[in-house]
Design an enzyme around this catalytic site. Structure first.
Site, PDB file in Angstrom:
ATOM      1  N   ARG A 184       0.831  -1.692   0.382  1.00 32.88           N
ATOM      2  CA  ARG A 184       0.204  -0.159  -0.365  1.00 32.88           C
ATOM      3  C   ARG A 184       0.388   1.272  -0.257  1.00 32.88           C
ATOM      4  O   ARG A 184       0.337   2.549  -0.175  1.00 32.88           O
ATOM      5  CB  ARG A 184      -1.118   0.012   1.433  1.00 32.88           C
ATOM      6  N   CYS A 238      -1.088   6.063   9.567  1.00 27.10           N
ATOM      7  CA  CYS A 238      -1.735   4.430   8.240  1.00 27.10           C
ATOM      8  C   CYS A 238      -2.603   5.115   7.534  1.00 27.10           C
ATOM      9  O   CYS A 238      -2.678   6.289   7.042  1.00 27.10           O
ATOM     10  CB  CYS A 238      -1.664   3.394   9.359  1.00 27.10           C
TER      11      CYS A 238
END
Length: 278
Positions: A184, A238
């Site tokens: 990611r 995150c």
């Protein structure tokens, strides 16, 4: 004298305090793909006398489309009310746990309590799956906890906002830590947020890199080596401020220093198209 736990607690240590009135076990099991799964998992079986805290309903605030991330922080007032309802006061040793490896939501509860001034909170190492594997007891009956008055003392030095992150990007020697999985971070497998990539200058340190299949962290030497070049004032983020809390938990456990959290994280960052993306 009861030992105080402020980062992790082992299943063996926790099991010895099941009947300790000063201990409160809180299950936080949650699945992004199925928001109802966590409470159902708790109702099926949980550590005896544990209560349940829901990541979306209890540990996050109201989402404002185009402004906030997916799990914004709750207001200080609502969080204080939640902790009071859960039965936490200054004498409570909280043990947060969830089912999944990485203790995603349990670490969020740990961080929120630390932010609000409660240091006696630890995450159960290995979570409920390891607890069950070791043969420690589980219960099916839900627990009604007597509310207490939670006295919060918030430390906003634990936080940075998006404007602070923009300034960090411009500074030589700044350190921004991306806690998502590396694919990611690389923008190769963005299955959750509508825009792929990462915050410019950020370094990839996935939250689950040091977890074994049982959800346990490696030894302290490996943990210390993982964060050896990470300064104490580093900014962690995150996808929505949840798994970064687990990385911060690991950092505090290893370094005894509390770094900063960009709570809005990637999902908030990309809400403003003027913010740079790498």
């Amino acid at each position: 004298m009861t030992m105080k736990y402020a980062t992790f607690i082992t299943a063996e240590e926790a099991s010895q305090n099941l009947n300790n009135s000063g201990f409160l076990f809180i299950e936080c099991s949650y699945a992004l793909a199925d928001p109802q799964w966590g409470r159902a998992e708790y109702e099926k079986s949980h550590i005896p006398n544990a209560v349940y805290a829901d990541l979306h309903d209890d540990l996050s605030g109201t989402i404002i489309s185009g402004t906030t991330g997916r799990h914004p922080l709750p207001s200080k007032e609502s969080l204080t009310a939640t902790f009071s309802k859960l039965g936490i006061d200054e004498n409570t040793q909280v043990v947060a746990y969830d089912m999944q490896s990485g203790a995603m939501a349990a670490a969020r509860l740990w961080w929120l309590l630390q932010w609000s001034g409660h240091q006696n909170v630890a995450v159960l190492s290995g979570g409920k799956s390891y607890w069950e594997k070791k043969g420690f007891p589980l219960a099916g009956l839900q627990t009604e906890r007597t509310p207490k008055q939670y006295k919060a003392s918030f430390n906003d030095d634990f936080l940075v906002q998006s404007d602070d992150v923009l300034k960090e990007i411009e500074q030589t020697g700044s350190c921004i830590i991306d806690s998502r999985t590396n694919d990611r971070y690389q923008g190769q497998n963005e299955s959750i947020d509508p825009v792929a990539g990462h915050i410019p200058t950020a370094i990839s340190k996935p939250f689950n890199s040091l977890l074994n299949p049982e959800g346990m962290i490696g030894d302290d030497a490996k943990l210390g080596d993982y964060f050896k070049d990470t300064p104490g004032e580093a900014v962690f983020y995150c996808g929505s401020g949840v798994t970064a809390a687990f990385n911060i938990l690991l950092f505090v456990h290893s370094r005894k220093v509390f770094p900063k959290l960009y709570a809005g994280s990637w999902s908030e960052w990309i809400a403003d198209k003027s913010r740079p993306i790498a």
